[in-house]
Design an enzyme around this catalytic site. Structure first.
Site, PDB file in Angstrom:
ATOM      1  N   GLY A   1      -4.313  11.809   0.622  1.00 50.28           N
ATOM      2  CA  GLY A   1      -4.913  11.930  -0.710  1.00 50.28           C
ATOM      3  C   GLY A   1      -3.817  12.075  -1.749  1.00 50.28           C
ATOM      4  O   GLY A   1      -2.646  11.792  -1.484  1.00 50.28           O
TER       5      GLY A   1
ATOM      6  N   GLU B   1     -11.246 -15.559  -1.092  1.00 51.28           N
ATOM      7  CA  GLU B   1     -11.045 -14.822   0.148  1.00 51.28           C
ATOM      8  C   GLU B   1     -10.002 -15.511   1.033  1.00 51.28           C
ATOM      9  O   GLU B   1      -9.140 -14.857   1.629  1.00 51.28           O
ATOM     10  CB  GLU B   1     -12.399 -14.675   0.875  1.00 51.28           C
ATOM     11  CG  GLU B   1     -12.360 -13.989   2.220  1.00 51.28           C
ATOM     12  CD  GLU B   1     -11.779 -12.580   2.215  1.00 51.28           C
ATOM     13  OE1 GLU B   1     -11.553 -12.007   1.137  1.00 51.28           O
ATOM     14  OE2 GLU B   1     -11.526 -12.066   3.323  1.00 51.28           O
TER      15      GLU B   1
ATOM     16  N   GLU C   1      -1.981 -11.759   2.065  1.00 55.70           N
ATOM     17  CA  GLU C   1      -1.733 -10.421   2.608  1.00 55.70           C
ATOM     18  C   GLU C   1      -1.048 -10.428   3.965  1.00 55.70           C
ATOM     19  O   GLU C   1      -0.321  -9.506   4.277  1.00 55.70           O
ATOM     20  CB  GLU C   1      -2.993  -9.548   2.606  1.00 55.70           C
ATOM     21  CG  GLU C   1      -4.123 -10.050   3.441  1.00 55.70           C
ATOM     22  CD  GLU C   1      -5.389  -9.216   3.262  1.00 55.70           C
ATOM     23  OE1 GLU C   1      -5.324  -8.074   2.815  1.00 55.70           O
ATOM     24  OE2 GLU C   1      -6.465  -9.740   3.592  1.00 55.70           O
TER      25      GLU C   1
ATOM     26  N   HIS D   1      -8.242 -27.114 -16.099  1.00 54.71           N
ATOM     27  CA  HIS D   1      -7.968 -26.370 -17.342  1.00 54.71           C
ATOM     28  C   HIS D   1      -6.647 -25.599 -17.256  1.00 54.71           C
ATOM     29  O   HIS D   1      -6.427 -24.672 -18.018  1.00 54.71           O
ATOM     30  CB  HIS D   1      -9.120 -25.405 -17.640  1.00 54.71           C
ATOM     31  CG  HIS D   1     -10.416 -26.122 -17.853  1.00 54.71           C
ATOM     32  ND1 HIS D   1     -10.684 -26.858 -18.977  1.00 54.71           N
ATOM     33  CD2 HIS D   1     -11.503 -26.258 -17.064  1.00 54.71           C
ATOM     34  CE1 HIS D   1     -11.884 -27.403 -18.886  1.00 54.71           C
ATOM     35  NE2 HIS D   1     -12.404 -27.047 -17.718  1.00 54.71           N
TER      36      HIS D   1
END
Ligand code: F6R
Length: 615
Positions: A102, A488, A495, A511
């Site tokens: 944490g 995805e 990764e 574009h």
């Protein structure tokens, strides 16, 4: 983000702690460490930068004896990954050792105050501040370890799951949690502590999920004691039975967890669908939706919050829910949601999607949505995690533990559950006809077989991956349902292989990104035989006419794309809303084999952690 383990019992703690760290390594692998209370009264602390195996090598030949200990595997937040910043952290007088998952938000203020009291710090971490604070409270108040930990935590702002041991106190382990997960396993004369249940499986199936703001005292020969951190409440521990097996946590003959998880998708999708479609395929039965039918009938709109891969699933969910339920759906990054001045009312349904069920940003979005009176629905994989406990209702995807850091089977499970939800809510809202339900539901029941067929492409994709291993940039394009699939696919490649890849809606390419196209930049196009097929063909032509090479995911029997694209990977034809599930599999395999060709550690890619429990 960081994994913690603890043990107290009659066995040697070291082996159990190391075994637990290996199970939790998906949560971070920047450094690892253990603290073990030796029979002699010594508190031995060993830590090392890098993965758990590096800790094991560094500990070789040292005395690791003792039956009480704590351990940690780190994903660095405060301070670079090195030996000093590794956990466990010890108090200056070396009488206390602590592991933490944490972030302590007010650590700066606490550190300054402690320094004024003469404390010195050796690391850059927020965690060292906490162990010094406990030590300070203990000395100042002359109190027990339990009282000192509780008092210190009352001064702390932030998120934590912690385990603390004290030199010369071989019979006590103190643990606590706020916003970070902590599970206690109750064995026969021994107790285990961990960030999730995976280190506990195989030792005991009796577990207690500690709740937010709870602190527990684990004594060697006494029942578990749970207390509230903030009040004098003394909750009775809720002992639950764990439904996880050791086999689910092992590689089962595959080289990596990621490959096992990709290949397990026929089975995981069967588990995900089981009991949720009637035998005649005319009805979809999601109890969480049916029990809250009025919320879905009366909803003004649906807002979906999620991060990363789960956010990509959410984008597909938006499309399918809008189509089946005729209701406006918005998708938000959970990490942006609460800073975007969200307009949420008690007529909104907020759906939170998370594999781990512990993502800090998604949890914070849920709290905010609840505070505005929205009905919050969770879609989660890990049973008993914080998100399913914090939401009003929900559905588990039931794909089993996902250990590879890159999400694969959870993504296909999430899209499947979102499709089931769209069908079920559509029936309740009377916005969908029985024929549509029946055809999609039937295709869902056939998905395990369909995915099995897709997996036969593995060898072809492995060969193909060799051609593109050294490409430095990739573009992924898709339209409609498959724009999120493109995102995805690109994320998977980024990764695990560290190759730059961008996902884009195919028609948007002209574009801007079209400027990037040249012979060095391969484009992966998801072009099944759907309502946008003709449009995407012209996008492929635009890439080809600029010298780019194209890998196309197409429906079986597509002979037009064959004429244009450099490589076609054929997938079985399914209803349009299910194409992302089927198309995701070859993209997972392509990313996987490129990463393997490059020699990358696909299960533990650099800088990542499976469960992102910090903001
Ligand atoms: C990517 C990946 C991450 C997670 C994200 C959210 O492969 O795994 O992008 O999807 O961190 O995690 P959960 O779903 O656990 O909330």
């Amino acid at each position: 983000m960081c994994g913690i383990v603890g043990y107290i019992g009659d066995k040697q703690a070291y082996d159990i702690l190391i075994h637990g760290l290996h199970r939790l390594e998906y949560r971070g692998y920047d450094s690892a460490g253990v603290a073990i209370e030796h029979e002699t009264g010594e508190l031995n602390v060993y830590k090392s930068k890098g993965k758990v195996t590096e800790l094991e090598s560094s500990v070789e030949g040292k005395d690791t004896g003792g039956t009480l200990g704590i351990a940690h595997t780190r994903w660095a937040t405060h301070g670079e990954p090195n030996d000093v910043n590794a956990h466990p952290h010890v108090s200056e007088d070396r009488t206390l050792a602590l592991v933490h998952n944490g972030t302590i938000e007010n650590y700066g203020v606490l550190k300054t105050a402690l320094m004024q009291h003469g404390y010195h710090f050796s690391s850059e971490t927020d965690t060292e501040v906490l162990v010094q604070l406990i030590s300070y409270v203990k000395h100042t108040n002359r109190c027990s370890l339990f009282d000192a930990v509780r008092e210190a935590l009352r001064q702390v702002e932030g998120a934590y799951a912690i385990a603390v041991v004290e030199k010369g106190n071989p019979d006590m382990l103190v643990v606590a949690r706020k916003s970070s997960p902590l599970v206690i396993g109750i064995g026969d004369g021994e107790t285990f502590v961990a960030s999730d249940a995976t280190p506990i499986v195989g030792y005991t199936d009796k577990v207690v999920y500690l709740k937010d703001n709870e602190i527990a005292v684990i004594r060697r020969d006494a029942p578990l004691e749970v207390h509230s951190i903030d009040s004098i409440q003394h909750p009775v521990p809720d002992i639950q039975t764990l439904k996880l097996s050791v086999e689910q946590l092992e590689k089962g003959g595959y080289d990596t967890f990621m490959l096992k998880e990709i290949f397990s998708q026929p089975g995981t999708l069967r588990d995900c669908i089981r009991g949720r479609i009637t035998n005649d395929c005319k009805r979809v039965v999601l109890s969480g939706v049916i029990e809250n039918r009025d919320r879905f009938i009366n909803a003004n709109r649906i807002v979906i919050v999620a991060c990363g891969t789960s956010w990509h699933a959410a984008l597909i969910g938006k499309r399918v829910i809008q189509e089946m339920c005729r209701i406006s759906v918005e998708v938000e990054y959970a990490s942006e949601f609460r800073y975007g001045c969200p307009y949420i009312t008690d007529r909104d349904v907020v759906i939170a999607i998370s594999q781990s069920g512990e993502t800090a940003d998604t949890l914070a979005a849920i709290q905010l949505a609840k505070s505005k009176g929205a009905f919050v629905y969770g879609i989660c994989n890990v049973v008993g995690a914080s998100i399913p406990r914090d939401t009003d209702s929900g559905t588990y995807i039931h794909v089993g533990p996902e250990i590879g850091v890159a999400s694969t089977k959870a993504f296909t499970g999430q899209v499947t559950v979102l499709t089931l939800l769209a069908l079920c809510a559509g029936q309740i809202r009377k916005t969908i006809d029985t024929e549509t339900v029946e055809s999609i539901a039937r295709a869902l029941t056939e998905l395990p077989q369909t995915i099995k067929e897709v997996l036969t492409l593995a060898d072809t994709i492995k060969e193909l991956s060799r051609i593109y291993t050294y490409a430095r940039n990739f573009l992924y394009l898709g339209r409609g349902y498959n724009y999120p699939t493109a995102l995805e696919g690109a994320l998977k490649l980024k990764e695990i292989s560290y190759v730059h890849a961008e996902g884009y809606p195919a028609a948007e390419m002209k574009h801007g990104p079209i400027a990037l196209i040249d012979s060095e930049m391969p484009t992966v196009i998801i072009a099944p035989n759907d309502s946008l097929y003709d449009k995407i063909i012209s996008n492929v032509q635009q890439v080809k006419s600029r010298g780019g090479s194209v890998i196309a995911i197409v429906s079986k029997g597509d002979r037009s794309m064959e004429q244009i694209a450099d490589h076609c990977l054929e997938i079985p034809e399914v209803p349009e809303c299910l194409t992302p599930i089927v198309a995701a599999v070859p993209l997972q395999l392509l990313a996987y084999y490129i990463a393997i060709n490059k020699g990358k550690d696909v299960d533990r890619p650099r800088n990542l952690a499976k469960s992102v429990t910090v903001e």
